[in-house]
Structures are given as C-alpha cells and as structure tokens.
Design a protein around this motif. Structure first.
Motif, PDB file in Angstrom:
ATOM      1  N   ARG A  10      17.991 -14.726 -17.915  1.00 28.85           N
ATOM      2  CA  ARG A  10      16.657 -14.180 -18.164  1.00 28.85           C
ATOM      3  C   ARG A  10      16.695 -12.686 -17.891  1.00 28.85           C
ATOM      4  NH1 ARG A  10      12.492 -17.121 -14.439  1.00 28.85           N
ATOM      5  NH2 ARG A  10      11.117 -16.193 -16.006  1.00 28.85           N
ATOM      6  N   ARG A  11      15.759 -11.969 -18.508  1.00 25.49           N
ATOM      7  CA  ARG A  11      15.712 -10.512 -18.342  1.00 25.49           C
ATOM      8  C   ARG A  11      14.891 -10.146 -17.130  1.00 25.49           C
ATOM      9  NH1 ARG A  11      13.128  -5.841 -20.513  1.00 25.49           N
ATOM     10  NH2 ARG A  11      11.535  -7.094 -21.570  1.00 25.49           N
ATOM     11  N   ALA A  12      15.371  -9.148 -16.384  1.00 27.51           N
ATOM     12  CA  ALA A  12      14.647  -8.610 -15.244  1.00 27.51           C
ATOM     13  C   ALA A  12      14.642  -7.096 -15.386  1.00 27.51           C
ATOM     14  CB  ALA A  12      15.303  -9.018 -13.929  1.00 27.51           C
ATOM     15  N   GLY A  13      13.622  -6.582 -16.079  1.00 23.02           N
ATOM     16  CA  GLY A  13      13.557  -5.148 -16.317  1.00 23.02           C
ATOM     17  C   GLY A  13      14.672  -4.698 -17.242  1.00 23.02           C
ATOM     18  N   SER A  14      15.518  -3.812 -16.744  1.00 22.92           N
ATOM     19  CA  SER A  14      16.608  -3.265 -17.560  1.00 22.92           C
ATOM     20  C   SER A  14      17.900  -4.050 -17.391  1.00 22.92           C
ATOM     21  CB  SER A  14      16.845  -1.800 -17.183  1.00 22.92           C
ATOM     22  OG  SER A  14      17.213  -1.697 -15.813  1.00 22.92           O
ATOM     23  N   ALA A  15      17.827  -5.231 -16.801  1.00 21.00           N
ATOM     24  CA  ALA A  15      19.040  -6.008 -16.551  1.00 21.00           C
ATOM     25  C   ALA A  15      18.846  -7.453 -17.000  1.00 21.00           C
ATOM     26  CB  ALA A  15      19.390  -5.973 -15.059  1.00 21.00           C
ATOM     27  N   VAL A  16      19.950  -8.155 -17.066  1.00 21.76           N
ATOM     28  CA  VAL A  16      19.953  -9.583 -17.378  1.00 21.76           C
ATOM     29  C   VAL A  16      20.548 -10.321 -16.180  1.00 21.76           C
ATOM     30  CG1 VAL A  16      20.918 -11.372 -18.864  1.00 21.76           C
ATOM     31  CG2 VAL A  16      20.118  -9.234 -19.851  1.00 21.76           C
ATOM     32  N   VAL A  17      19.884 -11.380 -15.748  1.00 26.86           N
ATOM     33  CA  VAL A  17      20.329 -12.153 -14.596  1.00 26.86           C
ATOM     34  C   VAL A  17      20.792 -13.530 -15.064  1.00 26.86           C
ATOM     35  CG1 VAL A  17      19.683 -13.116 -12.358  1.00 26.86           C
ATOM     36  CG2 VAL A  17      18.647 -10.975 -13.137  1.00 26.86           C
ATOM     37  N   CYS A  18      21.952 -13.943 -14.589  1.00 28.33           N
ATOM     38  CA  CYS A  18      22.457 -15.287 -14.889  1.00 28.33           C
ATOM     39  C   CYS A  18      21.858 -16.262 -13.878  1.00 28.33           C
ATOM     40  CB  CYS A  18      23.983 -15.310 -14.815  1.00 28.33           C
ATOM     41  SG  CYS A  18      24.688 -16.939 -15.171  1.00 28.33           S
TER      42      CYS A  18
END
Length: 267
Positions: free
Chosen positions: A118-126
């Motif tokens: 899922r996206r968290a701001g400017s990053a993607v979290v696994c």
C-alpha cells in the motif's frame, strides 16, 4: 512494549540531539509499557533529563491533544487519541487478514511469491509477502518501505493517485534502482496512463534486476485504490507470451480481494 531502556542514562545524555517537541512527545509515549501504565511528571522529567516544569509542559501538550490524560493526581496515562490510532492500526491489519487467503490462492495458481503493498505518502510499504517455496531475492520484504516509481507493485498504486498528489511526488527527484527504472517524470506519467487504461502494471527489472512483476490495484468500498497485489518471478523464465495468463490471475485476485474489502469496510 518494553519502554525505552536503551536510552536511559540517568543524566539525559541519551536524549542529546533530540530536542524538538515532537521528539520529546514520542519519547514520553514510548515510556509506557505493561509495568508503567501511569507515569508521574517527576519520573518523566528524570528520564528525559529536563526540569519538572519542562516535562510538565510536554505532558500538558499531549493531554490537550488527547494522547494522555491525568490519572487523579497520581500521574498521566494514555488517552483516548491513542485508542483511536490503535483502531486505525487494526483496520490496516484487517486488510492483511483478508488478503492472506487470496494471496495463498494466487501462489498456488502461479507458483510465484505474492506481495500485498500500500502507498504511504511518497513511499510504498510491503504489508504481506506470501512465499512460493522457491527462493527469489526481492527488495520487497514484509515491512520494507520503497519508492513509488519502480516495480509493478508501486506502479499499480501510483497510477491511481490523485493528480495533485502525483504532481507533488513527481516534483521530487526519483531514485534509480536499475537501468530500467522510470526516473523521468514525463515518461513516468505516460507509463502510468497506460497502467490506468489497461488496469494493471507489468515491470521487468525496474526494481530488482531480472525480476518480472505483475500488479493490480485493490479497491475499497468507495472505489478508491487502497492497496495492490502483485507477483514476482525471474524475468528470463517468463516469456512475453506467458505474461497474459499471469495478468489474468493477478487481476482476478485483486478483484476478489477488492470485493472482500468493500464488503468488510477494511482498509
């Protein structure tokens, strides 16, 4: 929670260089654990290495925002705002719970490891990774945070980002992981438009060399993209003619998970 014992020095030296109000607020919240459900201001001051009046100012700030509440003159305890954050965290866990059976089924269909991101701001979290029984070295591990511009998992999320958020994200320098990584904002916009039109993302070697990724968006009850489900494989073992059947499997898995998320109201 075990508290912050590694930082306890008795003289406050463990906090040297951490003088912002935000740092101190986090330090105070992390003092609570199973054995410290209520903290007096004197103990907070001693552990921070500051005057009692300074500690009390931090405590009052946390109290006014609902993160703490006073406990009948004996000190401070965690407040209702922490419960609200815990509720939101549980909703995130709910998504993982719904996804695991779908991910396992996708592993059986494709023989490839499956990721939930899922996206968290400017990053993607696994959020989750379901293994396929064969070792494949990937940058995405459970809890890993990576950039939004590389790999099918990331592009399946970024393609449906609101225009204003996309403008902000692409205004920043984009990291390069391999020669195939999209780092030019204009070229990436064109590619994202293609991903939106076809409803899925396919990448070869954009994040990890010689890794093929296929990703599709997972939608919530409002239709907004809340996550992405993707598979990964050694690129040289998957010729172009075989990609469509993997795309079909991934999209069906994403649709199945979307239906469950919408029905359960998870996110």
């Amino acid at each position: 929670m075990s508290g912050i014992n590694p930082r306890e020095t008795g003289s406050g030296q463990g906090y040297r260089g951490r003088n912002s109000t935000a740092d101190r607020a986090l330090d105070i919240l992390l003092m609570f654990d199973e054995d410290r459900l209520v903290l007096p201001a004197t103990e907070v001051a001693a552990r921070l290495g500051v005057a009692r009046s300074t500690a009390y100012r931090y405590l009052q700030s946390l109290t006014s925002n609902g993160f703490l509440e006073e406990s009948e003159g004996s000190g401070f305890r965690l407040g209702p705002r922490v419960l609200d954050l815990a509720r939101l965290a549980r909703k995130g866990i709910g998504l993982s719970d719904l996804a695991r059976p779908v991910m396992r089924d996708l592993v059986e269909r494709t023989g490839m490891p499956v990721l939930l991101t899922r996206r968290a701001g400017s990053a993607v979290v696994c959020l989750e990774r379901e293994e396929a029984g064969t070792f494949l070295r990937l940058s995405y591990e459970r809890g890993q945070v990576l950039s939004v511009n590389a790999g099918a998992a990331a592009l399946a999320l970024l393609a449906w980002a609101p225009d204003n958020e996309l403008d902000e994200l692409l205004a920043e320098p984009l990291p390069r992981y391999t020669d195939a990584t999209h780092t030019d904002p204009d070229e990436l916009r064109v590619h994202l438009a293609e991903v939106r039109e076809q409803g899925y993302a396919v990448s070869r070697g954009e994040l990890d060399p010689d890794v093929l990724g296929v990703g599709a968006p997972v939608r919530g009850e409002t239709g907004a993209v809340v996550a992405a489900i993707s598979i990964a494989a050694l690129s040289h073992r998957v010729p172009d003619r075989e990609v469509p059947r993997f795309v079909k499997a991934v999209r069906e898995a994403a649709d199945a998970l979307s239906a469950q998320v919408a029905r359960m109201g998870a996110s």
